[in-house]
Design a protein around this motif. Structure first.
Motif, mmCIF file in Angstrom:
data_model
loop_
_atom_site.group_PDB
_atom_site.id
_atom_site.type_symbol
_atom_site.label_atom_id
_atom_site.label_comp_id
_atom_site.label_asym_id
_atom_site.label_seq_id
_atom_site.Cartn_x
_atom_site.Cartn_y
_atom_site.Cartn_z
ATOM 1 N N GLY A 197 25.557 64.048 -11.606
ATOM 2 C CA GLY A 197 24.230 63.477 -11.436
ATOM 3 C C GLY A 197 24.143 62.005 -11.748
ATOM 4 N N TYR A 198 24.929 61.215 -11.067
ATOM 5 C CA TYR A 198 25.001 59.773 -11.339
ATOM 6 C C TYR A 198 23.648 59.104 -11.130
ATOM 7 C CZ TYR A 198 26.552 54.933 -11.137
ATOM 8 O OH TYR A 198 26.719 53.591 -11.371
ATOM 9 N N GLU A 199 23.232 58.303 -12.092
ATOM 10 C CA GLU A 199 21.987 57.540 -12.002
ATOM 11 C C GLU A 199 22.331 56.070 -11.792
ATOM 12 O OE1 GLU A 199 18.927 58.536 -11.899
ATOM 13 O OE2 GLU A 199 19.365 60.664 -12.213
ATOM 14 N N PRO A 200 21.983 55.497 -10.646
ATOM 15 C CA PRO A 200 22.336 54.101 -10.392
ATOM 16 C C PRO A 200 21.522 53.154 -11.255
ATOM 17 C CG PRO A 200 20.884 54.905 -8.671
ATOM 18 C CD PRO A 200 21.214 56.092 -9.543
ATOM 19 N N PRO A 201 22.070 51.996 -11.559
ATOM 20 C CA PRO A 201 21.316 51.016 -12.345
ATOM 21 C C PRO A 201 20.199 50.395 -11.513
ATOM 22 C CG PRO A 201 23.368 50.058 -11.576
ATOM 23 C CD PRO A 201 23.410 51.510 -11.195
ATOM 24 N N CYS A 202 19.123 50.036 -12.165
ATOM 25 C CA CYS A 202 18.013 49.345 -11.488
ATOM 26 C C CYS A 202 18.179 47.836 -11.564
ATOM 27 C CB CYS A 202 16.679 49.756 -12.100
ATOM 28 S SG CYS A 202 16.292 51.513 -11.913
ATOM 29 N N ASP A 203 18.772 47.361 -12.641
ATOM 30 C CA ASP A 203 18.925 45.921 -12.837
ATOM 31 C C ASP A 203 19.786 45.326 -11.724
ATOM 32 O OD1 ASP A 203 17.455 46.187 -15.103
ATOM 33 O OD2 ASP A 203 19.167 46.099 -16.490
ATOM 34 N N GLY A 204 19.314 44.212 -11.174
ATOM 35 C CA GLY A 204 20.078 43.526 -10.142
ATOM 36 C C GLY A 204 19.693 43.912 -8.736
ATOM 37 N N PHE A 205 18.906 44.964 -8.572
ATOM 38 C CA PHE A 205 18.478 45.391 -7.237
ATOM 39 C C PHE A 205 16.961 45.272 -7.135
ATOM 40 C CE2 PHE A 205 22.470 47.661 -7.937
ATOM 41 C CZ PHE A 205 23.171 47.297 -6.805
ATOM 42 N N TRP A 206 16.517 44.898 -5.964
ATOM 43 C CA TRP A 206 15.083 44.766 -5.713
ATOM 44 C C TRP A 206 14.416 46.128 -5.799
ATOM 45 C CZ3 TRP A 206 12.151 45.908 -1.076
ATOM 46 C CH2 TRP A 206 10.896 45.278 -1.024
ATOM 47 N N GLN A 207 15.138 47.149 -5.350
ATOM 48 C CA GLN A 207 14.647 48.517 -5.422
ATOM 49 C C GLN A 207 15.843 49.451 -5.354
ATOM 50 O OE1 GLN A 207 12.251 49.829 -2.135
ATOM 51 N NE2 GLN A 207 11.166 51.367 -3.320
#
Length: 280
Positions: free
Chosen positions: A62-72
């Motif tokens: 269940g990998y959760e991608p990082p939010c930092d660095g992406f617009w969305q």
């Protein structure tokens, strides 16, 4: 099949706005690859608004991608594991940006190169280009030859049957070895590990053929884009890195048999005569 909506979205943005670039990545279990990919991707974008579309292909962790660095960021979760073409279709269906990059997880960027920003500028300056790719290098510095011609029997024999020296001309032609890798040129197809698509062209070409469960889905899609009047192009003015697996190199492996099945499906669909070829 209806549009699949993102099961989870973060970094919410105002209605009516869209990213400059959607980047689609399929995650099954490659955590050791995807972490450096996403970290360097966000650093290689310059001022672009990037939306990450991550397909969780029924992963066990269940990998959760990082939010930092992406617009969305948006996660598209599969209840059951799907084939590669089906997962690419999920990304296309969720994409809203003018461009969508379909990427393997086993890749990373040189942040200082600003590859993604350069690729968007390249597509902006070539409005008749439906899909493009940049230079790809392996981590040891060797070149990956990401632009290819449609396969001939000579190229297949040279690469698959150990006849590379005897059929060097066919293999060199197949890999565009006589073209300057720092130049820009039209090609027949680009590797599916990094398909930089114009969304307008993708809407015209339609979905990926799900019968290509693995291998040749990229070849088929580029042929369909060319038939629809779009250019397939190599942009040698920027680069990124690919930790290429090439499991199909082992003649009696499951991947090798899957490669053969996909090639037979390609022949059944297109025949021995290559589809409309790009300019040499």
């Amino acid at each position: 099949m209806p549009l699949h909506k993102a099961d989870d979205a973060s970094n919410s943005v105002p209605d009516g706005t869209a990213a400059d670039l959607d980047v689609g990545v399929i995650y099954t279990h490659e955590r050791h690859y995807i972490t450096p990919l996403l970290r360097t991707m966000s650093q290689a974008a310059g001022d672009l608004r990037i939306r990450l579309l991550l397909v969780d292909n029924a992963s066990t962790d269940g990998y959760e991608p990082p939010c930092d660095g992406f617009w969305q960021t948006s996660v598209l979760s599969n209840a059951a594991r799907l084939g590669y073409g089906a997962n690419l279709n999920r990304i296309l269906e969720a994409s809203t940006a003018p461009y969508v990059l379909l990427m393997n997880t086993d890749m990373h960027f040189d942040p200082a190169e600003q590859c993604l920003a350069k690729m968007v500028r390249f597509m902006d300056s070539h409005p008749d280009c439906g899909v493009s790719i940049c230079r790809l290098y392996h981590p040891d510095g060797s070149y990956g030859y990401p632009a290819r011609r449609f396969q001939t029997l000579g190229a297949i024999a040279g690469r698959r049957l150990g006849l590379g020296q005897m059929l060097a001309g066919s293999v060199d032609r197949y890999l565009y070895r006589h073209h300057d890798r720092h130049s820009v040129f039209d090609c027949d197809w680009v590797s599916g590990c990094f398909m930089f698509l114009r969304r307008e062209a993708a809407l015209q070409a339609g979905r990926f053929d799900r019968r290509f469960a693995k291998y040749f889905e990229d070849v088929d899609y580029c042929a369909r884009l060319a038939q629809a009047g779009w250019r397939v192009m190599f942009n040698g003015e920027t680069y990124c890195y690919h930790h290429e697996q090439r499991a199909s190199r082992q003649a009696f492996s499951a991947d090798a048999w899957q490669h053969l099945r996909s090639y037979l499906h390609w022949l059944g669909k297109w025949g021995l005569t290559a589809p409309k070829a790009a300019a040499a």
